[in-house]
Structures are given as structure tokens and as C-alpha cells.
Design a protein around this motif. Structure first.
Motif, PDB file in Angstrom:
ATOM      1  N   UNK A 129     -36.328  35.864 -49.995  1.00 47.90           N
ATOM      2  CA  UNK A 129     -36.598  36.154 -51.401  1.00 47.90           C
ATOM      3  C   UNK A 129     -36.411  37.627 -51.733  1.00 47.90           C
ATOM      4  N   UNK A 130     -36.446  38.465 -50.707  1.00 51.54           N
ATOM      5  CA  UNK A 130     -36.183  39.879 -50.967  1.00 51.54           C
ATOM      6  C   UNK A 130     -34.748  40.088 -51.435  1.00 51.54           C
ATOM      7  N   UNK A 131     -33.850  39.165 -51.049  1.00 53.98           N
ATOM      8  CA  UNK A 131     -32.450  39.268 -51.444  1.00 53.98           C
ATOM      9  C   UNK A 131     -32.140  38.492 -52.714  1.00 53.98           C
ATOM     10  N   UNK A 132     -32.649  37.264 -52.809  1.00 52.84           N
ATOM     11  CA  UNK A 132     -32.286  36.417 -53.944  1.00 52.84           C
ATOM     12  C   UNK A 132     -33.388  36.315 -54.994  1.00 52.84           C
ATOM     13  N   UNK A 133     -34.570  36.854 -54.701  1.00 47.39           N
ATOM     14  CA  UNK A 133     -35.705  36.751 -55.617  1.00 47.39           C
ATOM     15  C   UNK A 133     -35.442  37.287 -57.012  1.00 47.39           C
ATOM     16  N   UNK A 134     -34.904  38.514 -57.164  1.00 49.08           N
ATOM     17  CA  UNK A 134     -34.644  39.039 -58.514  1.00 49.08           C
ATOM     18  C   UNK A 134     -33.697  38.167 -59.328  1.00 49.08           C
ATOM     19  N   UNK A 135     -32.654  37.634 -58.676  1.00 44.42           N
ATOM     20  CA  UNK A 135     -31.714  36.763 -59.393  1.00 44.42           C
ATOM     21  C   UNK A 135     -32.404  35.467 -59.805  1.00 44.42           C
ATOM     22  N   UNK A 136     -33.233  34.912 -58.931  1.00 44.94           N
ATOM     23  CA  UNK A 136     -33.961  33.691 -59.269  1.00 44.94           C
ATOM     24  C   UNK A 136     -34.917  33.926 -60.425  1.00 44.94           C
ATOM     25  N   UNK A 137     -35.558  35.085 -60.439  1.00 43.04           N
ATOM     26  CA  UNK A 137     -36.503  35.403 -61.509  1.00 43.04           C
ATOM     27  C   UNK A 137     -35.797  35.428 -62.864  1.00 43.04           C
ATOM     28  N   UNK A 192     -45.046  35.738 -58.580  1.00 41.75           N
ATOM     29  CA  UNK A 192     -44.830  37.180 -58.695  1.00 41.75           C
ATOM     30  C   UNK A 192     -43.396  37.560 -58.321  1.00 41.75           C
ATOM     31  N   UNK A 193     -42.677  36.636 -57.694  1.00 37.65           N
ATOM     32  CA  UNK A 193     -41.289  36.891 -57.312  1.00 37.65           C
ATOM     33  C   UNK A 193     -40.316  36.152 -58.224  1.00 37.65           C
ATOM     34  N   UNK A 194     -40.549  34.854 -58.448  1.00 38.53           N
ATOM     35  CA  UNK A 194     -39.592  34.044 -59.223  1.00 38.53           C
ATOM     36  C   UNK A 194     -40.038  33.797 -60.655  1.00 38.53           C
ATOM     37  N   UNK A 195     -41.202  34.297 -61.037  1.00 36.05           N
ATOM     38  CA  UNK A 195     -41.676  34.110 -62.399  1.00 36.05           C
ATOM     39  C   UNK A 195     -42.646  32.943 -62.537  1.00 36.05           C
TER      40      UNK A 195
END
Length: 567
Positions: free
Chosen positions: A331-339, A401-404
């Protein structure tokens, strides 16, 4: 240089949005945008396409990718013939692809892309603007340059134009594109590589423009180039028939929409609706709202300007999210995009039904659904809804807190309610609305070139997507409409099994074609507990895929499978 603007439109006159224009894609020409080196690179991209246009006919959407200016830092993995494929090599390739996909995400959370495949979309827009007197005010010199680029790039070697860039020349598209060139100022003996003389020769060699299909005849009549008596009209008496009769117009699919319920973003018939509004009142708000939305249809790529029938914002976003989740990256890599994507999906759900007494207009419910593009389009689609719902359900189990924050439960239930409304007696799921009409009504199809468009049909892909979404929903909300969901899944599985071809494949309507349909069908069966060992349909489907795998390890299929109905 052209650049894509995302989610713009606030405070512009005659524009209205249900979600603050999220998903809106508009191209703007800015002569000062980019460095000289970047502009030179864009010209090289265009030149490369032109030089190879007869070998590689589809664009790579490189103008948008150039704008993103992504620099890949992970080296490409090369595997030689006979070399063992290691976990490290596969993981590196996966990570490299995921980074590229994330880089193409827009700031509002969706993934912009070119979805303009037909070559009959540009001419009607030009014709409509010409008739209404707005051609020069809407189509700038830069727009004209890109329109010419597209038409010249996709003229076949025989002088005609196909239904799409890969297709053989047709009278429909050749006549429309020839008239479009002439209307935009190209002389009868002019055009790139003698485009107009070659097109005219193709038309005359194939029987003349009078052989154009009905949609083409309609535009020729509007332009004063053909007499209305030569058209086969849709009988207006159909509107006067009692509603219980099978041929009543309300039994037809997607013929009863209107601009008010779609924020003048309509599938296929945008320009005809816009023209009708102009005829009713050239200075009216309805027509001006249509003009304000024209830029939503335009897409710029290395092969020129295209007019999209509808964007694919929501569909691409839902599949991209699932691709990132399937990568098993941290999630450190794809978390912002998922959010960002999660927020976009939640904001893109259609939150209400069509306005007014929509049932008397033979409209179906839309509350809780998602569309193919953006919610401002407003037209509900079953598989888009199912794929979006799957994303929201999966993301609801992950750290907020990571994906919304997870989607409101009432909106999830609204989505399920919409999906449950679309199952037919044979167990299949339709795309837009319940199947109201008899299949034999297709004999009155007046388009001349589209098949199976008069009444709603069931589709393997839609059925599979809905199965997958409801199986997941049932795990997270086991008591909500439990019996109805279980019944739908059971009947839907039977539909998939009954729809399989003798060679083990399934026909796909929304992609190419048997490979696509088989992919969806197998996923739908698998999530219900069916396996290679306990399900004959899965065994046959697997055998089909193994038999059609190509020598390089991948799968490929011609678009001709779609209408030949054989791979």
C-alpha cells in the motif's frame, strides 16, 4: 500545443455537473504550452504515425502520455527463449507496469483515455455546426488541422474510409468524410495524397452515394443533398399504439432518453438532439447547453482529433483499481492511487433516478448505478455498476487512512437494488434496463449497419460482472436481501452455462470477442465455487483458451470474430 484539462467547468455558462465535473476531459490548444523540444517530440510522434498508418492503424494515445512526462526508473526485464522465468523477473515486471499505470492517473482519480473508434462521428458534428451557423465559432483553425489529420490518416489505400480505422471502406463513412472535407474547405481535386479525388472515385465505383445507409441518407437530407422521399422513415404511428402491443416504441432500448436527464451528454445521437434543440429555438438554453458540452466529446491523439460517442472514465477506473489490487504490491506504493480512485468512484455514482415521471417515458431506475463515463452522462450500466461496486466493497475492507473512507452503506444498497432489477427470465443480466421487447423486433432495425440494437439483450459480460459483485457483497452483508441475491446468482450461473458454445467459448459483445467473453464467463463461474474439477463448463472453457493460445504465449483475436461469430 494541445493539453488535456481535467475536471474543469465550474462557473462556465450553460454547464451543470452532478459531481463538480469530476471525470470531465477537455482538450485545449495553448500556443505557449511546452518547450520547443517537447513540441518537436510531439511532431515526431505524429510523423511516425503517419508513416506507418497502413501497417499500424490504431493510435497509441501518445499525446496524453507525452503530457504526463513519466520517466520509468525500473529497467525492462528481458527473458530469452528457453530461459526460466523467475519470481523476481515476474515481480519486477509487475511493479514496472503498476508504476506506469499509476503515472497515467489524472488528478481527480480516473484514468483518461481515447475511446473514439468509429470514423462516422466527426462528420455529423461538423454538419450540425455548419447548419446551425456555429462551425467557425466552435471549430478553431487548430481543430480543423487535427480533423484533417484524422481523416487523412485513416483514409484507406483504396480511397475510402471504414466503419473504424481497422475496417474496409464503406459507403457510409466514405461519403460522410468526403462531404466533411469539402465542407471544411478542401477542394474537389485537393486533399492529402489526392484525398478527395480518390474518395470520389471509390464512391462512384461502388454505386454512388445513393447506396449510403439510412443514417447517412438522413444527414444528406439535412444538408439538402438528397430528397427526404428517399428515406425509410420510422413510422410515427408507433407512438400512438397501445402500450400492451409488442411493437410499441417503449419496448425499444435507449430510444427514450432526453438531454435534460443526461446533461446533454448523450450516446451516439448528441448531434441530432442538438440540431433538434436549435430548430425549436436557436437562442434557447437547451441548444446553448449542447454547445457548451461539445468539448467533452473531443479527444486529441497522434492521429488527430476524434469525436467520442462517450468516454470510458468509470469503466477504466474500476478495472485499473482491480489491476492495482491484483498486483499484490504494498500500500505504500499503490495506496495514494487507490485513495484518489476510491474517491472518484464514490463521487461518480448516480445518486438519483431520472427526473419527473420517468417511468411514463419508459426510463428505468438509475439511482445507485454507475455509468460507462461520468455521472453527468447519467445513463446507468450494469457491468460498470458491478465493477465499481466490487472496488468499493474491496476497499471498504482496507485501512481508511490509506484508501479513504468506505462508501456509505445506503449507497451500496442502492447499487444492489439496481443490479437486482436487471435479470431476465433466462437468468442473464442486461446492460441498461430490463428486457422489455421481443427479440423478433430486431427485424425492424432501421440503422442498416448495427445489429441487435432495437431491444435490450442479455450479455455474458454483464452477467459475470454482476455475479462477481453480488458474491462479494453477500460475504460482507450476508443478511441484506439474501434470498433475492442467491436466486439471482443461481439463475445467472445457469445462464452462463447455457450460453457456452460447443468449442468451450463464450461470445463477448463488449470486447473482441470469444477470448473476451470466455474471460468474463470463467471469472463469473469461479467466484461461485465452480472449478475445473467440478464444472464441465469451466473445463471446456479452459480447453478453448489453451487451444487458442498463440506461439508467443499470448492471445489475440480479430474484430471480425464479432460479426462472423466464429474465432
Amino acid at each position: 500545443m494541445w493539453r488535456l484539462k481535467i475536471a474543469q467547468g465550474t462557473n462556465e455558462p450553460y454547464l451543470y455537473s452532478t459531481n463538480n465535473f469530476m471525470g470531465r476531459q477537455t482538450w485545449e490548444f495553448d500556443p505557449n504550452y511546452g518547450t520547443p523540444e517537447e513540441r518537436e517530440e510531439v511532431e515526431k510522434i505524429r510523423s511516425n504515425f503517419y508513416e506507418k498508418r497502413f501497417q499500424i492503424k490504431a493510435c497509441g494515445d501518445l499525446i496524453w502520455r507525452h503530457q504526463k512526462n513519466f520517466k520509468q526508473t525500473i529497467p525492462q526485464v528481458k527473458v530469452e527463449d528457453g530461459e526460466e522465468i523467475t519470481l523476481e523477473a515476474a515481480s519486477t515486471t509487475m511493479k514496472r507496469a503498476a508504476r506506469y499505470l499509476i503515472a497515467l492517473q489524472a488528478e481527480d482519480g480516473h484514468w483518461p483515455a481515447d475511446t473514439a473508434f468509429p470514423l462516422f462521428h466527426i462528420p455529423p458534428l461538423v454538419f450540425c455546426l455548419y447548419v446551425t451557423g456555429h462551425l467557425n465559432s466552435i471549430i478553431s483553425a487548430q481543430h480543423r488541422t487535427e480533423i484533417f489529420r484524422t481523416i487523412y490518416n485513416h483514409q484507406n489505400e483504396d480511397g475510402g474510409w471504414g466503419f473504424h480505422c481497422e475496417g474496409p471502406s464503406t459507403m457510409f463513412c466514405t461519403v460522410l468524410n468526403y462531404i466533411c472535407l469539402r465542407m471544411l474547405g478542401v477542394g474537389p481535386d485537393e486533399g492529402d495524397h489526392n484525398a478527395c479525388p480518390r474518395a470520389r472515385k471509390w464512391i462512384l465505383d461502388h454505386g454512388s452515394a445513393t447506396l449510403i445507409p439510412s443514417w447517412g441518407k438522413t444527414w444528406l437530407c439535412i444538408l439538402g443533398l438528397y430528397d427526404w422521399s428517399g428515406c425509410n422513415p420510422m413510422q410515427p404511428e408507433l407512438f400512438l399504439l397501445p402500450t400492451f402491443l409488442p411493437m410499441h416504441i417503449g419496448k425499444n432500448v435507449v430510444l427514450h432518453s432526453n438531454g435534460a436527464n443526461a446533461n446533454v451528454i448523450l450516446i451516439w445521437k448528441k448531434v441530432l438532439c442538438m440540431l433538434a434543440c436549435w430548430v425549436e429555438n436557436p437562442e434557447g438554453d437547451d441548444f446553448k447547453k449542447h454547445l457548451a458540452r461539445i468539448s467533452d466529446y473531443i479527444w486529441i491523439s497522434e492521429d488527430g482529433l476524434k469525436v467520442q460517442g462517450i468516454g470510458s472514465q468509470q469503466w477504466d477506473c474500476g478495472l485499473s483499481v482491480q489491476a492495482l489490487l491484483a498486483s499484490n504490491l504494498g500500500l505504500d506504493e499503490i495506496g495514494p492511487a487507490l485513495n484518489k480512485a476510491h474517491f472518484y468512484i464514490k463521487e461518480s455514482q448516480i445518486k438519483k433516478n431520472p427526473s419527473g415521471d420517468f417511468k411514463s417515458m419508459y426510463r428505468h431506475i438509475s439511482k445507485g448505478a454507475w455509468g460507462f463515463s461520468a455521472p453527468d452522462h447519467g445513463w446507468q450500466v450494469s457491468d460498470c455498476t458491478a465493477e465499481a461496486l466490487k472496488c468499493c466493497l474491496i476497499l471498504s475492507t482496507m485501512p481508511p487512512e490509506i484508501v479513504g473512507e468506505k462508501m456509505d452503506t445506503k449507497h451500496i444498497f442502492d447499487s444492489v437494488n439496481f443490479l437486482l432489477s436487471l435479470q431476465s427470465k433466462n437468468g442473464g443480466l442486461t446492460a441498461w434496463e430490463p428486457a422489455r421487447g421481443y427479440k423478433w423486433l430486431e427485424v425492424i432495425n432501421s440503422t442498416d449497419f448495427f445489429a441487435n440494437v432495437i431491444v435490450e439483450h442479455e450479455y455474458v459480460e454483464c452477467t459475470s460482472s454482476v455475479i462477481q459483485a453480488l458474491v462479494l457483497f453477500k460475504k460482507l452483508y450476508p443478511s441484506h436481501r439474501k434470498k433475492e441475491i442467491e436466486t439471482l446468482i443461481t439463475k445467472a450461473v445457469e445462464y452462463l452455462e447455457n450460453s457456452q458454445f460447443s468449442d468451450g467459448s463464450w461470445y463477448g459483445n463488449w470486447g473482441i470477442c470469444f477470448t473476451y467473453g470466455t474471460f468474463f464467463a470463467l471469472k463469473g463461474l469461479a467466484v461461485t465455487g465452480k472449478t475445473y474439477d467440478n464444472c464441465a463448463a469451466i473445463r471446456k472453457g479452459v480447453e478453448f483458451l489453451l487451444a487458442t493460445q498463440m506461439e508467443d504465449g499470448g492471445w489475440g483475436e480479430s474484430y471480425l470474430s464479432c460479426h462472423k461469430e466464429v474465432i
